[in-house]
Design a protein around this motif. Sequence first.
Motif, PDB file in Angstrom:
ATOM      1  N   ALA A 314       0.833  -1.202   0.000  1.00  0.00           N
ATOM      2  CA  ALA A 314       0.000   0.000   0.000  1.00  0.00           C
ATOM      3  C   ALA A 314       0.867   1.251   0.000  1.00  0.00           C
ATOM      4  CB  ALA A 314      -0.929  -0.005   1.212  1.00  0.00           C
ATOM      5  N   SER A 315       1.980   1.197   0.739  1.00  0.00           N
ATOM      6  CA  SER A 315       2.881   2.358   0.753  1.00  0.00           C
ATOM      7  C   SER A 315       3.479   2.602  -0.628  1.00  0.00           C
ATOM      8  CB  SER A 315       3.997   2.127   1.771  1.00  0.00           C
ATOM      9  OG  SER A 315       3.473   1.983   3.063  1.00  0.00           O
ATOM     10  N   LEU A 316       3.883   1.520  -1.303  1.00  0.00           N
ATOM     11  CA  LEU A 316       4.432   1.682  -2.649  1.00  0.00           C
ATOM     12  C   LEU A 316       3.387   2.242  -3.609  1.00  0.00           C
ATOM     13  CD1 LEU A 316       6.531  -1.604  -3.027  1.00  0.00           C
ATOM     14  CD2 LEU A 316       7.403   0.736  -2.860  1.00  0.00           C
ATOM     15  N   GLY A 558      11.736  -5.597  -4.477  1.00  0.00           N
ATOM     16  CA  GLY A 558      11.320  -4.613  -5.481  1.00  0.00           C
ATOM     17  C   GLY A 558      11.567  -3.196  -5.044  1.00  0.00           C
ATOM     18  N   MET A 559      11.245  -2.901  -3.780  1.00  0.00           N
ATOM     19  CA  MET A 559      11.415  -1.545  -3.274  1.00  0.00           C
ATOM     20  C   MET A 559      12.892  -1.150  -3.259  1.00  0.00           C
ATOM     21  SD  MET A 559      12.462   0.048  -0.261  1.00  0.00           S
ATOM     22  CE  MET A 559      12.419   1.809   0.053  1.00  0.00           C
ATOM     23  N   LEU A 560      13.786  -2.063  -2.731  1.00  0.00           N
ATOM     24  CA  LEU A 560      15.210  -1.740  -2.641  1.00  0.00           C
ATOM     25  C   LEU A 560      15.845  -1.622  -4.024  1.00  0.00           C
ATOM     26  CD1 LEU A 560      16.179  -4.070   0.347  1.00  0.00           C
ATOM     27  CD2 LEU A 560      15.995  -1.576   0.382  1.00  0.00           C
ATOM     28  N   ALA A 561      15.414  -2.475  -4.932  1.00  0.00           N
ATOM     29  CA  ALA A 561      15.946  -2.386  -6.304  1.00  0.00           C
ATOM     30  C   ALA A 561      15.557  -1.069  -6.950  1.00  0.00           C
ATOM     31  CB  ALA A 561      15.448  -3.568  -7.127  1.00  0.00           C
ATOM     32  N   ARG A 566      21.692  -3.054  -5.539  1.00  0.00           N
ATOM     33  CA  ARG A 566      21.786  -4.360  -6.188  1.00  0.00           C
ATOM     34  C   ARG A 566      21.325  -5.396  -5.161  1.00  0.00           C
ATOM     35  NH1 ARG A 566      27.161  -7.491  -8.559  1.00  0.00           N
ATOM     36  NH2 ARG A 566      26.019  -9.305  -9.412  1.00  0.00           N
ATOM     37  N   VAL A 567      20.251  -6.127  -5.455  1.00  0.00           N
ATOM     38  CA  VAL A 567      19.600  -6.979  -4.470  1.00  0.00           C
ATOM     39  C   VAL A 567      19.736  -8.444  -4.861  1.00  0.00           C
ATOM     40  CG1 VAL A 567      17.488  -7.448  -3.187  1.00  0.00           C
ATOM     41  CG2 VAL A 567      17.951  -5.132  -4.016  1.00  0.00           C
TER      42      VAL A 567
END
Length: 663
Positions: A314-316, A558-561, A566-567
């Motif tokens: 929801a935040s994204l 997904g968020m960190l990428a 680099r995840v």
Amino acid sequence: MKTVRAPAELAELFARAEEMVSAYFDHRQDDPGRGVIEVLGERYVLVRAASLSVEFFALVRELYGAARQAEADDFARNLLFDLAHAIGRTDARRLHDRMKIEDPLARLAAGPVHFSHTGWAFVDIHADSRPVTGDEYLLVYDHPYSFEASAWLERGERAAFPVCIMNAGYSSGWCEVSFGTPLVASEILCRARGDEACRFIMAPPERLEERVRKYLAGRPGLADRARGYQIPDFFARKRIEEDLRRARDELELRVAERTAELESANRRLQEEMCVRQRLEDDLLQAARLETIGRLAGGIAHDFNNLMGVVIGQASLLERTLESGSESGQLVREIRKTGEEAAQLTQQLLSFSRVQAPQAEPSDLNDVVRGTVRMLGQLLGDSVRVALELSATAGAVRIDRGQLGQVVMNLVLNARDAMPAGGTVRVRTAGPGEAAGTDGDPEGGQAGGRTLLEVSDTGVGMDEATLARAFEPFFTTKAPGTGTGLGLSTARGVVNRAGGTVTVASRRGSGTTFRIFLPPAASGDGKSFPAQPAAGLPRGTETILVVEDLRSLRQMMVGMLAAQGYRVIEAPDPETALETAAAHDGPIQLLVTDVVMPRLNGRELAERLAAARPGLRVLFVSGYPDDDLLRFGIEQGTADLLAKPFKVERLAERVREVLDRPSR
């Protein structure tokens, strides 16, 4: 002299003694008609020598039996020595007093003369004797005609040990009284054993063995024949008897005391059984609550993971929509509702006592409203809750879930104190308003506390109950309806947060609990607006994400990428170890769940850090435990992000851990 031989320097002294004692025995009168032998009115007894020596040993051996001859001989020797020693002491005192003899040497000189006249033995005193008062006393003498040795020889028996026991005892008893010094004698040569003489050495008990050893050491030929002698243990045995007597008296006293203790314990038994039963009931109730708590904690953990996905996604989504749009408002409501649901799980985790305390700024009024709303139907229709929440209360620094537990315990206790119904008043006040409140420990001084007050119109408490209100397991509720842990737990939570708890009550007038908490400092912690900021922290480091819930793992990856990192991802610790081993480049950060099957997050972090020094760690968990989170947190290379969380919070914490210098 006819009765004694003495060294030249003592000859005159012994001659006077012989004259005096011989004159005494010249007055002997025998009257068989009356069975009396008297000397100057003092009665004497004639006893056969053999009956006090060889025949006595034979009698004792017969009593003990053939297999115990050595034991019988020891008994006979000890008994005869003690008897003779006592007789020698009394005879000496009587003769000294009757003849008015005061000088120790004169008293000693009278002894051998008396010894001869009474038929014990002739005495031959050696020149190396030193008859002096004190530890240096030494008397070396022979009894050429000892009655004991003669009795054995007349019976045709050869002894394996020196037999002149009574001679040794009597002479040492006489000399002991003469010099006022404890003395004993030991026979080192004996005619009954085949020696040419019956030779004795007399000395103080503690010096006798040394004197015998020294005497024999200077006479090698004599030392070979002086065997089987014994050091009399009269005094040692007497001390043992006294010790035994004291031990018996002490034992009797201890038995009496123990009997009294047992009687007292028996009187208390019924009381103790009642207390034990009550404690068992309390422990059973606590065990039931612990079981419920574990179940609640497990459900809360799984629910937190699910809500983490809801809030995170929801935040994204919220970041992609315009703040004023209808879709943006709907997504915002979804996120806020998810956060409220997450607060309920924090209450469950606090109830289960497995949630690690997280002291952070918590809005006091929000916690009160949320807790009262959650209690709902538990309060019943007859109980009304009146909220008086001050806008100045603000935030306090305490674990939010544990603060909710404190409010819940106090409100439910207030309900139980009003069985017929009533009003529970919950009031908050900021530091300024709380100053001067009854029970305020700060007295309104600068740096005052924030107030949380819970009062009721119930039955109240008397002084005895009030004094034990915070005592663990103390309760006034019926068996099975309370554990007595609520108030003690609440006080522990408040004290750990740096606060204090007071209580005021009176029977029939209700109860008021006041909690004073330190307010959160200005700028303490971070707050996040309802609408996320346009930009989030970014980076280019390599991050390994380990999470067994696929949807939550994909959301974090997904968020960190999207923020430039680099995840690398792994569904479990085993895969994470393999992935890290296969990765050629550096890995700056490990983001991992804590509670996972087979291998937990702490163990994973320890193994990866050992292989990759400098690795930073961010633990992500909805079920954190103190022991699992020790790794790296104190050193500044690890931190904790509690589930559920918004993506903004994840981005912030990742950047904080990466940028924080190691301690």
